[in-house]
Design an enzyme around this catalytic site. Structure first.
Site, PDB file in Angstrom:
ATOM      1  N   LEU A  17       9.542 113.689  39.734  1.00 46.36           N
ATOM      2  CA  LEU A  17      10.411 113.241  40.762  1.00 46.36           C
ATOM      3  C   LEU A  17      10.675 114.282  41.796  1.00 46.36           C
ATOM      4  CD1 LEU A  17      13.113 111.992  37.973  1.00 46.36           C
ATOM      5  CD2 LEU A  17      11.056 110.899  39.119  1.00 46.36           C
ATOM      6  N   GLY A  18      10.418 115.529  41.688  1.00 43.80           N
ATOM      7  CA  GLY A  18      10.448 116.628  42.475  1.00 43.80           C
ATOM      8  C   GLY A  18      10.149 117.872  42.111  1.00 43.80           C
ATOM      9  N   GLY A  20      10.578 122.498  43.140  1.00 44.12           N
ATOM     10  CA  GLY A  20      11.286 123.286  44.027  1.00 44.12           C
ATOM     11  C   GLY A  20      11.062 124.757  43.773  1.00 44.12           C
ATOM     12  N   ALA A  21      11.728 125.519  44.311  1.00 47.21           N
ATOM     13  CA  ALA A  21      11.222 127.247  44.086  1.00 47.21           C
ATOM     14  C   ALA A  21      11.409 127.602  42.683  1.00 47.21           C
ATOM     15  CB  ALA A  21      12.236 127.786  45.158  1.00 47.21           C
ATOM     16  N   GLY A  23      11.309 125.456  39.910  1.00 46.46           N
ATOM     17  CA  GLY A  23      10.534 124.358  38.879  1.00 46.46           C
ATOM     18  C   GLY A  23      10.369 123.159  39.463  1.00 46.46           C
ATOM     19  N   ARG A  24      10.257 122.350  38.408  1.00 51.27           N
ATOM     20  CA  ARG A  24       9.971 120.862  38.780  1.00 51.27           C
ATOM     21  C   ARG A  24      10.899 119.794  37.979  1.00 51.27           C
ATOM     22  NH1 ARG A  24       5.377 118.724  35.751  1.00 51.27           N
ATOM     23  NH2 ARG A  24       4.636 120.192  33.994  1.00 51.27           N
ATOM     24  N   LYS A  46      14.264 118.700  33.844  1.00 49.31           N
ATOM     25  CA  LYS A  46      13.958 119.930  34.676  1.00 49.31           C
ATOM     26  C   LYS A  46      13.221 121.059  33.952  1.00 49.31           C
ATOM     27  CE  LYS A  46      16.583 122.246  38.325  1.00 49.31           C
ATOM     28  NZ  LYS A  46      17.874 122.418  38.928  1.00 49.31           N
ATOM     29  N   ASP A 138      25.465 123.222  47.265  1.00 51.30           N
ATOM     30  CA  ASP A 138      24.173 122.732  47.922  1.00 51.30           C
ATOM     31  C   ASP A 138      24.487 121.245  48.276  1.00 51.30           C
ATOM     32  OD1 ASP A 138      21.939 123.123  49.114  1.00 51.30           O
ATOM     33  OD2 ASP A 138      20.616 122.823  47.158  1.00 51.30           O
TER      34      ASP A 138
END
Length: 793
Positions: A17-18, A20-21, A23-24, A46, A138
């Protein structure tokens, strides 16, 4: 939920699904139901490396239970790898940012923006309230999901199948597809198009109208004549304008990604530079203030600009993102109120909810519907007997001032939280509140002037607050073993001797308003972690406070000598009241203390070893910060005179541990700053004391970022203030700063300036050439000044 063990054999990863810095995130399905500890079949998981993992996101998510916020199920540690797995709700939807990129000019219609802002306002009012005090930090379109309601099939490219166009999907399937291009377009099968699975396709613009949303459809001149897509009227494939169609059937967003979130206590400081730079408020970007709940408000304004097609990198003369011209005056004003530079003058979410850009009727309906299921608040004049059935299914009841009727058993079986008004003084009967977890009694309550019967306070109760009048004994067994918090209000009458066993072993927080009885050893339970002894307390402490206490507050009259056994060894927070003025010899304060607050009477010399090296925050309070005490005028006069006659005691490196990062010194302490006396890692200094000379290099350490000098009135030289300082206050309402010509000597890192000057010196156009252009926030005599100076609006 307890920590689980994540076993790869129990999960099938369906898609990513995505990333990032840190993890995923993957979509996963349980394939072995035994022993996972998760009752949901499909989750978003996550995956984070243990080396960068903190429990912060988990602690935040555990507090949240809201239909517009992603749900948290639990977390686990990898069985064979070094990862942490956070199990969350899988959201069948797409980020608003993905849909935004498909829109003409990358912008949403204003009515859609307004609907999304209403949902965001409901979310922020929930996480910002005084119960949770959470900052998201955020907020942006990437973290706002538009959720599928499973009644309409329209994919992320806008292919609307409700009218038979664009997609071969049936109407009861997701309007956010994850199928391959060939299958979605009807030009292939699962067998021959696995290689192109999950690819995206361009927006198709065709003629006609969408039966779901009524949006006009235009012809896609690039579409192939051999396409086997479904057709309408003229045989051409159809696509609706995505956001209108999807939002009309979804009507729901969810906020995700609380990985950067923090809890706060109103004035909590978070200097870490986190968040997305385009949405980051100035107080965080410049590291010169606190990240607070109003930081999310700035990000909300940036998110609206983002949805309106604005360029967040394009700034105006004040450093704010430019507001798109096409927006209505109401929307522009709403954004302007979000983008106030100074967070102290920025609106909070409660004020913004009343803005005319927001549909207040819908807000009121949402809040009213939520409250109607769980809470009833009576008017002050209400004083009628509650009958069986009146409050069925109600979780929370708040009575007004006049209510003073006996609670009949069986009338409040579902009530978990109850608050009585000021007049209530009836005996609480056994089983009258069988499910209550929190009870607050008003000012006149004294249980009908008799002790509680055992069982009157239910075994479910976790928190009790008593008003001013209550003064009945607590015999063993009256307070249930479920009780965690017991509060007697300051100024109250309660002053009964507490005996061993009268307080249950479950209590963690005890606040004794104006209690002044000697506390014998063993009376306070070993479960206690927070203890506040009220203003009248002035009894010896030795051996009376359990080792479990980590936060100890002593009232304004306390002034007993301390020994090594008085303050518990695990205490991290220690506050003395205004009267305390006894020696703090080495060894009296335990090495666990992190925050120490000394009242305005404290004037003893601190020698090496007086303060443990564990202290990071030291506050010398002054008279203005204290509540009025019950001295008569003569006593106050004599007290002040005694202080004035004491010699000046310099602060020395030996008296202040190097670990201190925040220091507040009151005006009555008679301490002065001397060369190189402050801790080397000090970040924040509030100094109410006087100065006997100007500041010189190394008076203030190079680590310091925020300085408030309430009585400083010397010329500012280029070397007076370290380059690390970004926030500075000079003077106060009672002590004006007169050396205004020297303000031009500030270094270019200075951003936030607050000064108090004589009214005759307030000439904006004269100040224009004195105040450095690098200043982004300027307050003069308490008034916020528009920058740059001299520019007319």
């Amino acid at each position: 939920m307890k920590k689980l063990v994540h076993k790869e054999s129990q999960w099938e990863i369906l898609s990513q699904l995505g990333t990032g810095a840190f993890g995923r995130v993957v979509k996963a399905k349980k394939i072995n139901c035994d022993g996972t500890g998760i009752i949901i079949d499909i989750c978003a998981i996550k995956i984070i490396k243990k080396s960068v993992f903190t429990k912060n996101e988990i602690e935040i998510l555990k507090q949240l239970d809201h239909p517009l916020i992603v749900k948290y199920y639990g977390y686990g540690v990898g069985e064979i790898d070094d990862n942490i797995y956070i199990y969350m709700e899988y959201i069948d939807g797409y980020p608003v940012s993905s849909i935004l990129r498909k829109q003409p000019k990358n912008q949403f219609p204003e009515d859609i923006i307004s609907k999304i802002v209403i949902d965001l306002a409901l979310i922020l009012s929930y996480i910002h309230d005084n119960e949770r005090k959470i900052i998201h930090r955020d907020l942006k379109c990437d973290n706002i999901m538009l959720v599928n309601d499973n009644t309409h099939s329209c994919d992320v490219n806008g292919n609307c199948s409700r009218n038979g166009g664009g997609s071969a999907k049936s109407a009861n399937q997701s309007f956010f597809t994850e199928d391959c291009v060939c299958n979605v377009n009807g030009s292939g099968t699962d067998e021959n198009c696995k290689s192109c699975k999950l690819k995206s396709k361009p927006i198709r613009e065709i003629q006609g109208s969408c039966e779901s949303c009524g949006s006009d459809l235009e012809q896609d001149s690039s579409s192939s004549s051999s396409s086997s897509s479904s057709t309408i009227n003229n045989g051409q494939s159809s696509t609706c304008r995505l956001i209108n169609c999807i939002y009309s059937v979804s009507k729901k967003i969810k906020l995700i990604d609380f990985g950067l979130s923090k809890g706060c206590d109103g004035d909590s400081k978070y200097y870490s530079l986190v968040g997305t730079s385009t949405h980051m408020p100035p107080e965080v970007a410049l590291r010169n203030n606190t990240a607070c709940r109003k930081s999310d408000i700035w990000s909300l304004g940036c998110t609206i600009i983002e949805m309106a097609g604005g360029n967040l990198f394009e700034k105006d003369i004040h450093g704010k993102p430019k507001i798109p011209d096409h927006l209505s005056a109401s929307c522009k004003n709403f954004i302007q109120r979000c983008l106030t530079i100074d967070p102290n003058h920025r609106d909070d979410i409660i004020n913004l909810i009343s803005h005319n850009f927001i549909d207040r009727n819908r807000i009121n309906e949402e809040i009213k519907e939520d409250i109607s299921k769980s809470k009833i608040q009576f008017d002050d004049e209400f004083n009628e007997i509650i009958s069986p059935g009146d409050l069925d299914s109600v979780n929370e009841v708040v009575f007004g001032f006049d209510f003073n009727q006996t609670i009949i058993p069986g009338t409040m079986n579902s009530v978990k939280k109850i608050e009585f008004g000021g007049s209530f003084n009836k005996e609480l009967l056994i089983d009258s509140l069988p499910s209550a977890t929190s009870i607050t009694f008003g000012a006149r309550f004294n249980n009908g002037n008799k002790p509680f019967a055992i069982g009157a306070i239910p075994s479910t109760c976790k928190s009790i607050t008593f008003g001013w009048t209550y003064n009945q004994p607590f015999y063993p067994g009256i307070l249930p073993n479920s009780l965690k918090k017991l509060i007697f209000q300051e100024g109250g009458d309660f002053n009964r001797i507490l005996e061993v066993g009268s307080l249950p072993s479950s209590i963690t927080t005890l606040i004794l308003g104006d209690y002044d009885q000697k506390i014998e050893k063993g009376v306070l339970p070993s479960s206690l972690t927070i203890l506040e002894l009220g203003g009248e307390f002035n009894q010896p402490l030795e051996g009376s406070i359990p080792d479990s206490v980590t936060s100890l507050t002593l009232g304004y009259r306390f002034n007993k000598a301390l020994t090594e056994n008085c303050i518990p060894p695990n205490c991290k927070f220690l506050k003395f009241g205004s009267n305390f003025n006894k020696d703090l010899s080495p060894g009296i304060l335990p090495s666990s203390i992190e925050t120490l607050i000394l009242g305005y009477c404290f004037n003893k010399e601190l020698v090496e070893g007086s303060l443990p090296l564990s202290i990071t925050t030291l506050i010398y309070e002054h008279r203005d910060n204290q509540k009025k005490v019950s001295y008569d005028y003569k006593e106050v006069t004599n007290l002040s005179k005694d202080l004035e006659e004491n010699e000046i005691i310099p602060l020395t490196p030996e008296s202040l541990p190097e670990s201190i990062t925040k220091l507040t010194i009151g005006k009555n302490q008679n301490h002065v700053i001397e060369f190189n006396c402050l801790p080397p890692d000090l970040q924040c200094l509030k100094y109410h004391g006087g100065f006997i000379r100007p500041l010189i290099p190394r008076d203030l350490p190079s680590s310091i970022t925020s300085v408030k000098l309430y009585n400083y009135n010397y010329e500012i030289k280029k070397t007076s203030i370290p380059k690390s300082v970004t926030s500075l206050q000079l003077g106060s309402r009672h002590n004006k700063f007169t050396q205004i010509q020297s303000l031009s000597n500030f270094h270019p890192n200075m951003r936030d300036l607050k000064i108090y000057i004589n009214d005759d010196d307030i000439d904006i156009y004269n100040l224009k050439d004195i105040i450095p252009q690098t200043i982004t926030s300027l307050i003069i005599n308490g008034d916020n000044i528009d920058l740059p100076i001299g520019i007319e609006n």
